[in-house]
Scaffold this active site. Structure first.
Site, short mmCIF file in Angstrom:
data_model
loop_
_atom_site.label_atom_id
_atom_site.label_comp_id
_atom_site.label_asym_id
_atom_site.label_seq_id
_atom_site.Cartn_x
_atom_site.Cartn_y
_atom_site.Cartn_z
N SER A 118 -27.09 112.61 17.15
CA SER A 118 -27.13 111.23 16.68
C SER A 118 -26.02 110.35 17.24
O SER A 118 -26.15 109.13 17.18
CB SER A 118 -27.06 111.21 15.16
OG SER A 118 -25.80 111.70 14.72
N LYS A 150 -18.21 105.66 16.09
CA LYS A 150 -19.60 105.74 15.61
C LYS A 150 -19.74 104.88 14.35
O LYS A 150 -18.82 104.83 13.53
CB LYS A 150 -19.94 107.21 15.33
CG LYS A 150 -21.41 107.49 15.06
CD LYS A 150 -21.63 109.00 14.91
CE LYS A 150 -23.08 109.36 14.61
NZ LYS A 150 -23.26 110.83 14.50
N SER A 209 -24.64 116.74 16.67
CA SER A 209 -24.68 115.30 16.95
C SER A 209 -23.54 114.78 17.83
O SER A 209 -23.60 113.64 18.29
CB SER A 209 -24.69 114.50 15.65
OG SER A 209 -25.99 114.49 15.12
#
Lengths: 504, 500
Positions: free
Chosen positions: A155, A80, A179
């Protein structure tokens, strides 16, 4: 080459170690997949083709010399874009850090590399991890590989989509209120939010520091166990990271838990939950019963979800979360001021206050600004007790509920999301409805507990449905074993998005 | 002080200044408060920095336990209670020298609280100042205004451990504030907690001042003024003196100049004029939005930890000064001068343990020792004379092997060498000459060459004493200071027929 990208991380590591394939071949297969399919998905913000091939080559060379290989040797992984790396940029999908290059690497990433993982690239996300659909990325949205008209969740939407679309053997995400688990559920992959303090946060760009954890996103439970074992453990650079030995999660994985007691929190199975998801979880309970487990009803009163006459949801947990997380965020994001690094306005400004407000005004997106304002307000003189302090009290009550419930059972079984993946734009005009996408995941963050999201089937429309197992602190081993029991017995459909075979 | 009642004559006014002081002290640790960067003044800008202290994304603070111990040391020496449970809080404000735009500090649970400091005043008096709290935080960097087109930021200081010591408003005069600040400097140096060097910004002051003015039995309180960022004792004293005058004048011009009407205000200080200046109005006052720092664990101080730190503190300066006066029969001034820092007293005591005479050692240390320390801007202990050298030199004086003048010269040479004073004196020809024949020759020469003085001594008039001294001086000069004075005196008296 499509077979290589179909292998799980664990199988691929074995194949590389046994010489059935090479790290370079595996890495090239993923780079080719990214080249052919990522235009449709936009999972990656940046890829490191050259560096990845070099990394892979050094692993192949080490193997040729007979050197010991790490548990992830030659496994191509996506991370990420809020994990700092000395290579490439660390953008958090924000204009504020669009050109930011970190002079340090996150501990979790360093551990992956030390275990032989090949880093393919950095994945898209909601800006600064604030969102549940990856629509808040300043670099554009990521699409759900199961239906490109739908969001991948967020996310960590880029990481989830990359794993589901076979654009990485596994990925790393971060979870502050869901997330990792929510996009894992939307994309039909496995995602672990570890116990708070299990994985070092050093190098993870902070959103809500008391809630943030880094965790794996993988094709199956064994891969999650493999990656979790690599990234977990104490770190002298993170005082909140607990220096406690990490069990060999893979060693016990295939051993079923005798007399497993599964708690089903009644508050999570109300009219707020989509019928197909409720049915899938009921089906899962049947599977567990068939394996000798008992299902007990438990209560988490402070995690109750209310539905009003108009069908609007509300929850103490979501309310407390949006005070605690935003309060911490308002402080964590104060450093992005255009003075030392990051976006600085090009406008001519007369004073430092104008430099701050212009730079921040231009660098942050709407949702980030909304949360900074909310958190600033919650911490302001005269409001602190009514909001921040009260939220901490709610947090403690939620934690107490979990502690009590977990005395009557070994793990809790819960939905991950109220609905399967929604369409683009469906919730962007109503932030509160977007926040409620995390209504089942937020409590585990507030309580600091480990929670593992795994696929539970597909909806009639062919969208993945997820479920999660939540356990006491540092019970990851139990969660993996309980999840593996289900995974083996459930006879789920193949969790491979149709687009992959259509495109290749 | 209570309000005076109507026994005062009409219109008579008494003014009582009420002064409290916040002192910031940079702790003398190897590394910074929350990272491993070097804590050192004077290096080129932005060389002692890392991702943590420049506030880059995703980095985390890790507490320096040594800084916590030094803070506890100061708190315990001030008689404070040390909390068993304390924590770190974030204090938010935007400033370019604060890279995270929040400072890690301690808000509602300071590490230490409720202590006192006994402050020596001139003439041996003392004043006890109560300490409200002592807490630990990180220092900010420095904005550097040495360029006409832009402001630079030097972050070497960002993250240096900073102790904030807050007194109760117990002081009532400029003199008391100055004495309190100096006593605190002496204490933190004594404890090895800080170098407390004002030039290096190790100590900064923020006094708060108001007046209780009583007239006709009514007490008026002027606004409480906090003067920010004073970097020297002189600035502290002149700012407080200026505020007392200014507030007196303001109130006399308009009796509505009160705390009730105007509240608390901050003012800056202009070093050039010695005046305080208006700084920030209430409308712009900060809301610091304190909340517990989620990146750091609370600090649990066990009884064992606290006791171990307390045991390491040892004798404090005022106790040692008392002991020097009682045990060594030193004057207040002597004892005070020798207890400005711990090492100077340790040097003295080292020599005394080796058997040296106290008075001779004290004279050497406070004579040439103090003079050299003053020249070099260091403590007496730091000039470089060892306890062994001091013992030997004092012993030579006692044995009459050297006179006081020569001993002073030898002392100056000890500073740069490890050689013993005996060898130095011998090499420089400063050993006392005790050979009677040699001294007798110098005496005879002096008598022959100064017939007038000889006459004045022999006549026994009122000029006798001065003339004798003159002849003594002549002999000492001929011997270039080496003749043992006692022997010179004996021979002169004998030859001038003074011994009857």
């Amino acid at each position: 080459m499509s077979q290589l990208t179909d292998l799980t991380a664990r199988r691929l590591a074995v194949a590389v170690a046994d010489g059935q394939t090479s790290a370079v071949e595996a890495t090239q297969a993923y780079l080719d997949a990214i080249a052919s399919r990522d235009q449709a998905i936009s999972a990656y913000n940046e890829t490191f083709a050259e560096r990845a091939i070099q990394q892979a080559r050094s692993i192949d060379e080490a193997r040729a010399k007979g050197a010991a290989l790490g548990p992830l040797a030659g496994v191509p992984i996506a991370i990420k874009d809020n994990l700092a790396t000395t290579f490439g940029r660390t953008t958090c999908s924000s204009k504020m850090l669009a050109d930011f290059r970190a002079p340090y690497t996150a501990t979790a990433v360093a551990k992956l590399e030390a275990a032989g993982a090949v880093i393919l690239g950095k994945t898209n996300m909601d800006e600064f991890a604030m969102g549940s659909s990856t629509e808040n990325s300043a670099l554009g949205p990521t699409r759900n590989p199961w239906d490109t008209g739908r969001v991948p969740g967020g996310s960590s939407g880029g990481s989830a989509a990359a794993v589901a679309a076979r654009l990485a053997a596994a990925a790393i995400g971060s979870d502050t209120g869901g997330s990792i688990r929510q996009p894992a559920a939307f994309c039909g992959v496995v995602g672990l939010k570890p116990t708070y303090g299990r994985v070092s946060r050093y190098g993870l760009v902070a959103y809500g520091s008391s809630l943030d954890q880094i965790g794996p996103m993988t094709r199956d439970v064994a891969d999650a166990a493999l990656l979790a074992g690599v990234i977990a453990g104490g770190d002298p650079r993170d005082s909140t990271c607990v220096d406690q030995s990490v069990p060999d999660y893979l060693a016990s994985l295939e051993t079923p838990i005798d007399g497993l007691r599964i708690g089903r929190p009644s508050e999570f199975f109300s009219e707020a939950l989509d019928g197909e998801i409720a049915a899938a979880i009921e089906q899962a309970c049947q599977v567990y019963r068939s394996l000798g487990a008992t299902i007990v009803d438990v209560s988490l009163p402070h995690s109750r979800i209310d539905v009003d006459a108009k069908g609007q949801l509300s929850s103490y947990a979501v309310a407390a979360y949006y005070v605690v997380a935003t309060a911490e965020a308002s402080s964590n994001l104060a450093r992005y001021d255009g003075v030392h690094y990051g976006h600085r306005t090009e406008d001519k400004v007369d004073d430092i206050v104008a430099l701050y407000s212009r730079s921040r005004g231009e660098g942050f997106g709407d949702e980030v600004k909304r949360r900074i304002m909310l958190g600033t307000f919650a911490l302001s003189s005269g409001y602190y007790d009514a909001y921040y302090n009260k939220a901490l009290k709610v947090r403690r009550l939620i934690k107490n509920d979990f502690d009590t419930a977990l005395t009557a059972c070994d793990v809790l079984l819960a939905p991950v999301t109220p609905t399967p993946a929604f369409e683009f734009g469906e919730k962007t005009d109503d932030p509160l409805q977007m926040y409620l996408a995390d209504v089942y995941t937020i409590s585990a963050n507030l309580a600091g507990l480990p929670a593992l999201a795994i696929p539970a089937g597909l909806s009639a429309a062919g969208l993945p449905i997820g479920m999660q197992l939540i356990g006491p602190v540092f019970s990851e081993e139990t969660l993996f074993r309980a999840a593996a029991m289900f995974e083996q017995a459930a006879n789920l459909p193949d969790m491979k998005p149709p687009m992959i075979d259509e495109s290749s | 002080m209570e309000t005076q009642d109507s026994q005062m004559p009409d219109g008579a006014v008494t003014i009582l200044p009420i002064i409290g002081l916040e002192i910031h002290v940079e702790l003398d640790t190897e590394t910074k408060m929350f990272c491993r960067c070097r804590n050192r003044f004077g290096d080129p800008p932005n060389t002692n920095v890392c991702p943590v202290c420049i506030g880059m994304p995703g980095v985390l603070p890790v507490m320096n336990g040594k800084a916590v111990e030094l803070a506890m040391t100061v708190g315990l020496a001030l008689g404070c209670t040390v909390r068993k449970f304390t924590k770190w809080d974030r204090k938010s404000y935007y400033y370019p020298d604060l890279p995270k735009n929040y400072q890690i500090s301690q808000y509602d649970l300071p590490l230490c609280e409720h202590g006192r400091l006994e402050v020596p005043l001139p003439e041996g008096e003392a004043k006890t100042v109560a300490i409200l709290r002592v807490h630990l935080e990180e220092d900010a960097g420095k904005n550097v205004h040495d360029n006409p087109t832009h402001t630079g930021v030097d972050l070497n200081r960002a993250g240096v451990p900073l102790l904030e010591i807050v007194s109760e408003p117990d002081m009532n005069s400029v003199q008391q504030v100055g004495a309190y600040a100096r006593a605190m400097q002496r204490l933190v140096r004594w404890l090895g907690a800080s170098q407390a060097n004002m030039q290096m910004g190790h100590m900064r002051f923020e006094p708060n001042i108001n007046l209780h003015i009583t007239r006709d039995g009514v007490t008026y309180k002027t606004p409480i003024i906090e003067v920010k960022n004073l970097n020297s004792f002189r600035a502290l004293e002149s700012a407080v003196a200026y505020e007392i005058d200014r507030q007196t004048n303001e109130w006399q011009a308009d009796n509505a100049f009160t705390l009730e009407n105007l509240g608390k205000q901050n003012r800056g200080y202009d070093d050039a004029t010695g005046q305080t200046v208006f700084q920030r109005s209430k409308e712009e006052a900060h809301d610091y939005r304190y909340f517990p720092d989620p990146d750091l664990m609370p600090v649990i101080v066990s009884a064992q930890w606290r006791d171990r730190v307390a045991a390491g503190i040892g004798e404090l300066p005022l106790a040692r000064r008392r002991r020097y006066m009682d045990d060594y029969k030193l004057t207040f001034k002597e004892a005070d001068a020798l207890t400005q820092d711990a090492a100077t007293g340790d040097l003295l005591e080292g020599a005394l343990e080796a058997g040296a005479d106290a008075k001779r050692c004290v004279n050497l240390l406070l004579g040439r020792g103090a003079a050299l320390a003053n020249e070099r801007g260091c403590t007496i202990a730091e000039i470089g004379v060892s306890a062994g050298q001091l013992t030997d030199l004092a012993g030579m004086l006692t044995a009459g092997e050297i006179n006081a003048t020569s001993a002073a010269k030898v002392f100056d040479k000890l500073v740069d060498t490890d050689d013993g004073p005996q060898a130095i004196a011998a090499a420089a020809g400063l050993l006392a000459v005790t050979d009677t024949a040699e001294i007798e020759a110098w005496v005879d020469d002096a008598i022959a060459a100064n017939t007038q003085a000889v006459e004045e001594v022999r006549s026994g008039g009122k000029k006798q004493k001065k003339a004798f001294g003159f002849l003594m001086g002549q002999v000492m000069q001929k011997s270039r200071g080496a003749a043992q004075p006692g022997e010179v005196q004996r021979l002169l008296r004998q030859k001038l027929g003074l011994d009857g």
